[in-house]
Design an enzyme around this catalytic site. Sequence first.
Site, PDB file in Angstrom:
ATOM      1  N   GLU A  96      61.659  31.916  84.663  1.00 46.23           N
ATOM      2  CA  GLU A  96      60.773  32.550  85.849  1.00 46.23           C
ATOM      3  C   GLU A  96      62.310  34.635  85.816  1.00 46.23           C
ATOM      4  O   GLU A  96      61.504  35.149  86.215  1.00 46.23           O
ATOM      5  CB  GLU A  96      60.867  32.567  86.429  1.00 46.23           C
ATOM      6  CG  GLU A  96      59.605  31.224  86.621  1.00 46.23           C
ATOM      7  CD  GLU A  96      60.496  29.404  85.972  1.00 46.23           C
ATOM      8  OE1 GLU A  96      60.255  28.783  87.218  1.00 46.23           O
ATOM      9  OE2 GLU A  96      60.754  29.693  85.492  1.00 46.23           O
TER      10      GLU A  96
ATOM     11  N   HIS B  87      69.558  39.542  74.149  1.00 44.21           N
ATOM     12  CA  HIS B  87      69.972  40.383  75.117  1.00 44.21           C
ATOM     13  C   HIS B  87      71.219  41.254  74.549  1.00 44.21           C
ATOM     14  O   HIS B  87      72.384  40.232  74.471  1.00 44.21           O
ATOM     15  CB  HIS B  87      69.759  39.683  76.823  1.00 44.21           C
ATOM     16  CG  HIS B  87      70.109  41.108  77.780  1.00 44.21           C
ATOM     17  ND1 HIS B  87      69.023  41.527  78.342  1.00 44.21           N
ATOM     18  CD2 HIS B  87      71.591  41.643  77.495  1.00 44.21           C
ATOM     19  CE1 HIS B  87      69.614  42.756  78.957  1.00 44.21           C
ATOM     20  NE2 HIS B  87      70.724  42.773  78.818  1.00 44.21           N
TER      21      HIS B  87
ATOM     22  N   LEU C  72      56.807  38.450  79.959  1.00 48.50           N
ATOM     23  CA  LEU C  72      55.793  36.965  80.030  1.00 48.50           C
ATOM     24  C   LEU C  72      55.592  36.348  80.965  1.00 48.50           C
ATOM     25  O   LEU C  72      56.602  36.043  81.906  1.00 48.50           O
ATOM     26  CB  LEU C  72      56.314  35.903  79.689  1.00 48.50           C
ATOM     27  CG  LEU C  72      56.426  36.315  77.702  1.00 48.50           C
ATOM     28  CD1 LEU C  72      58.025  35.293  77.057  1.00 48.50           C
ATOM     29  CD2 LEU C  72      55.084  36.166  77.270  1.00 48.50           C
TER      30      LEU C  72
ATOM     31  N   THR D 123      64.079  45.128  63.583  1.00 42.91           N
ATOM     32  CA  THR D 123      65.364  45.222  62.743  1.00 42.91           C
ATOM     33  C   THR D 123      66.278  42.899  63.358  1.00 42.91           C
ATOM     34  O   THR D 123      66.231  42.424  62.338  1.00 42.91           O
ATOM     35  CB  THR D 123      66.736  46.000  63.700  1.00 42.91           C
ATOM     36  OG1 THR D 123      67.100  45.447  64.906  1.00 42.91           O
ATOM     37  CG2 THR D 123      65.920  47.048  62.922  1.00 42.91           C
ATOM     38  N   ASN D 124      66.296  42.826  64.830  1.00 37.10           N
ATOM     39  CA  ASN D 124      66.239  41.276  64.677  1.00 37.10           C
ATOM     40  C   ASN D 124      65.102  40.145  64.511  1.00 37.10           C
ATOM     41  O   ASN D 124      65.565  39.681  63.734  1.00 37.10           O
ATOM     42  CB  ASN D 124      66.021  40.726  66.385  1.00 37.10           C
ATOM     43  CG  ASN D 124      67.036  41.323  66.740  1.00 37.10           C
ATOM     44  OD1 ASN D 124      68.129  41.254  65.880  1.00 37.10           O
ATOM     45  ND2 ASN D 124      67.166  42.225  68.123  1.00 37.10           N
TER      46      ASN D 124
ATOM     47  N   ALA E 137      76.445  41.393  66.724  1.00 39.96           N
ATOM     48  CA  ALA E 137      76.716  40.252  67.211  1.00 39.96           C
ATOM     49  C   ALA E 137      75.038  39.433  67.469  1.00 39.96           C
ATOM     50  O   ALA E 137      74.962  38.389  66.820  1.00 39.96           O
ATOM     51  CB  ALA E 137      76.462  40.786  68.672  1.00 39.96           C
ATOM     52  N   GLU E 138      74.314  40.930  67.365  1.00 50.60           N
ATOM     53  CA  GLU E 138      72.654  40.209  67.408  1.00 50.60           C
ATOM     54  C   GLU E 138      72.924  39.387  66.590  1.00 50.60           C
ATOM     55  O   GLU E 138      71.832  38.347  66.571  1.00 50.60           O
ATOM     56  CB  GLU E 138      71.318  41.764  68.004  1.00 50.60           C
ATOM     57  CG  GLU E 138      72.020  41.787  69.429  1.00 50.60           C
ATOM     58  CD  GLU E 138      70.873  43.443  69.538  1.00 50.60           C
ATOM     59  OE1 GLU E 138      69.640  43.383  69.073  1.00 50.60           O
ATOM     60  OE2 GLU E 138      71.763  44.206  69.742  1.00 50.60           O
TER      61      GLU E 138
END
Length: 200
Positions: A145, A107, A91, A16-17, A177-178
């Site tokens: 990290e 997020h 990652l 969706t993003n 928001a996203e």
Amino acid sequence: MNKKVRIAVLVSGGGTNLQALIDAQKKEILKSGKIELVISNNSNAFALKRAEENNIPFEIIDKKNFEERLKEILQSHKIELIVLAGFTAVLPDNFVKYYDKRIINIHPSLIPSFCGKGFYGIKVHQAALKKGVKITGATTHFVNEIIDGGEIIMQKAVEVYEDDTAEKLQKRVMEFAEWIILPKSVEKVCEDIIEKIKIK
């Protein structure tokens, strides 16, 4: 022809993003960069269908030689910016250091709330409701990290309603928001990258 930053979007699920980024590109909200590649660690991800429908090349990578393969694919496509859009794999540190300030994540909370190890997807919204927060939202940030620990790019708040379920809240956070701040953040970072290239 103006320079456009070459973008790879990393996905694991519905995408969706990714769709929000594709739509933003069509509307020229995202105009300083172009999605050149979609990469998934899940061959069944619906996001791959979205890529196909929009004529965006895609690659599927598995856990075997993950880091080397990912780097290889990104370099062969001359990728300059990586966007994590619902990508569930963590990652490796070396990879993150190599692409310093060139990896963006979205997020589904207002960092530093409900973030870090174990906080992803619906779990974030379940935790927010359990805590009884009245405001939640989404955050875009650079990846380092530390899980969800990188420098914040943008945040947008969303109200929590009394009758909310985690699913209802997730949908509202995505929509209000996203899907708004991710394209804007990608555009902002692309602009910054182009500016740095000009200065050089």
